[in-house]
Design a protein around this motif. Structure first.
Motif, PDB file in Angstrom:
ATOM      1  N   GLN A  30      -3.681  -9.398   5.191  1.00 31.80           N
ATOM      2  CA  GLN A  30      -4.245  -9.008   6.480  1.00 31.80           C
ATOM      3  C   GLN A  30      -3.192  -8.546   7.463  1.00 31.80           C
ATOM      4  O   GLN A  30      -3.427  -8.505   8.660  1.00 31.80           O
ATOM      5  CB  GLN A  30      -5.045 -10.177   7.066  1.00 31.80           C
ATOM      6  N   GLY A  31      -2.029  -8.174   6.968  1.00 30.88           N
ATOM      7  CA  GLY A  31      -0.934  -7.790   7.841  1.00 30.88           C
ATOM      8  C   GLY A  31      -0.856  -6.305   8.120  1.00 30.88           C
ATOM      9  O   GLY A  31       0.181  -5.807   8.479  1.00 30.88           O
ATOM     10  N   GLY A  32      -1.925  -5.580   7.938  1.00 29.44           N
ATOM     11  CA  GLY A  32      -1.898  -4.135   8.109  1.00 29.44           C
ATOM     12  C   GLY A  32      -2.135  -3.463   6.764  1.00 29.44           C
ATOM     13  O   GLY A  32      -2.748  -4.027   5.873  1.00 29.44           O
ATOM     14  N   ASP A  33      -1.604  -2.282   6.615  1.00 22.67           N
ATOM     15  CA  ASP A  33      -1.776  -1.510   5.387  1.00 22.67           C
ATOM     16  C   ASP A  33      -0.750  -1.973   4.351  1.00 22.67           C
ATOM     17  O   ASP A  33       0.462  -1.804   4.558  1.00 22.67           O
ATOM     18  CB  ASP A  33      -1.593  -0.028   5.700  1.00 22.67           C
ATOM     19  N   PRO A  34      -1.188  -2.556   3.227  1.00 24.55           N
ATOM     20  CA  PRO A  34      -0.218  -3.034   2.249  1.00 24.55           C
ATOM     21  C   PRO A  34       0.652  -1.918   1.679  1.00 24.55           C
ATOM     22  O   PRO A  34       1.819  -2.156   1.347  1.00 24.55           O
ATOM     23  CB  PRO A  34      -1.062  -3.698   1.165  1.00 24.55           C
ATOM     24  N   ALA A  35       0.142  -0.704   1.575  1.00 24.01           N
ATOM     25  CA  ALA A  35       0.967   0.406   1.080  1.00 24.01           C
ATOM     26  C   ALA A  35       2.098   0.705   2.056  1.00 24.01           C
ATOM     27  O   ALA A  35       3.238   0.938   1.653  1.00 24.01           O
ATOM     28  CB  ALA A  35       0.110   1.647   0.833  1.00 24.01           C
ATOM     29  N   GLN A  36       1.795   0.703   3.340  1.00 27.11           N
ATOM     30  CA  GLN A  36       2.831   0.948   4.350  1.00 27.11           C
ATOM     31  C   GLN A  36       3.847  -0.194   4.353  1.00 27.11           C
ATOM     32  O   GLN A  36       5.051   0.039   4.460  1.00 27.11           O
ATOM     33  CB  GLN A  36       2.222   1.125   5.741  1.00 27.11           C
ATOM     34  N   GLU A  37       3.372  -1.423   4.232  1.00 29.73           N
ATOM     35  CA  GLU A  37       4.279  -2.570   4.142  1.00 29.73           C
ATOM     36  C   GLU A  37       5.180  -2.433   2.920  1.00 29.73           C
ATOM     37  O   GLU A  37       6.380  -2.742   2.979  1.00 29.73           O
ATOM     38  CB  GLU A  37       3.489  -3.876   4.067  1.00 29.73           C
ATOM     39  N   PHE A  38       4.611  -1.978   1.808  1.00 25.18           N
ATOM     40  CA  PHE A  38       5.370  -1.772   0.581  1.00 25.18           C
ATOM     41  C   PHE A  38       6.478  -0.758   0.822  1.00 25.18           C
ATOM     42  O   PHE A  38       7.632  -0.966   0.419  1.00 25.18           O
ATOM     43  CB  PHE A  38       4.407  -1.303  -0.525  1.00 25.18           C
ATOM     44  N   ILE A  39       6.142   0.340   1.485  1.00 22.80           N
ATOM     45  CA  ILE A  39       7.146   1.362   1.802  1.00 22.80           C
ATOM     46  C   ILE A  39       8.273   0.770   2.631  1.00 22.80           C
ATOM     47  O   ILE A  39       9.452   1.007   2.369  1.00 22.80           O
ATOM     48  CB  ILE A  39       6.484   2.565   2.520  1.00 22.80           C
ATOM     49  N   GLU A  40       7.915  -0.021   3.627  1.00 23.19           N
ATOM     50  CA  GLU A  40       8.938  -0.639   4.487  1.00 23.19           C
ATOM     51  C   GLU A  40       9.855  -1.547   3.670  1.00 23.19           C
ATOM     52  O   GLU A  40      11.072  -1.550   3.865  1.00 23.19           O
ATOM     53  CB  GLU A  40       8.278  -1.430   5.620  1.00 23.19           C
TER      54      GLU A  40
END
Length: 86
Positions: A30-40
């Motif tokens: 639930q921390g936002g977009d997991p794909a974007q978190e993955f990129i970070e």
């Protein structure tokens, strides 16, 4: 270490972190977009690799291979985001 062991350790670490924060262990991210978190996270990993290279902790060959793998992971996450957008 096997692939299965690696992923089991990663899952254990994830669950421990969720438990420490009092989060439902089986609830979806639930921390936002997991794909974007993955990129970070991949971008962070690339900077850790760079620091390891500066310190001489990895050979040129290992660094080259790791950079390629990180780029592949980054590309995969980008493709996942594009597919989601349709």
């Amino acid at each position: 270490m096997t692939v299965e062991t690696f992923f089991a350790q990663a899952r254990k670490r994830w669950l421990a972190g969720r438990q420490e924060r009092g989060l439902d262990l089986e609830a979806p991210f639930q921390g936002g977009d997991p794909a974007q978190e993955f990129i970070e996270e991949v971008l962070d990993a690339s900077n850790y690799l760079w620091q390891m290279e500066l310190r001489g902790q990895v050979s040129e060959e290992v660094g080259r291979r790791a950079r390629g793998m990180l780029f592949e992971l980054y590309s995969m996450a980008q493709m996942a985001m594009e597919e989601e957008r349709g």
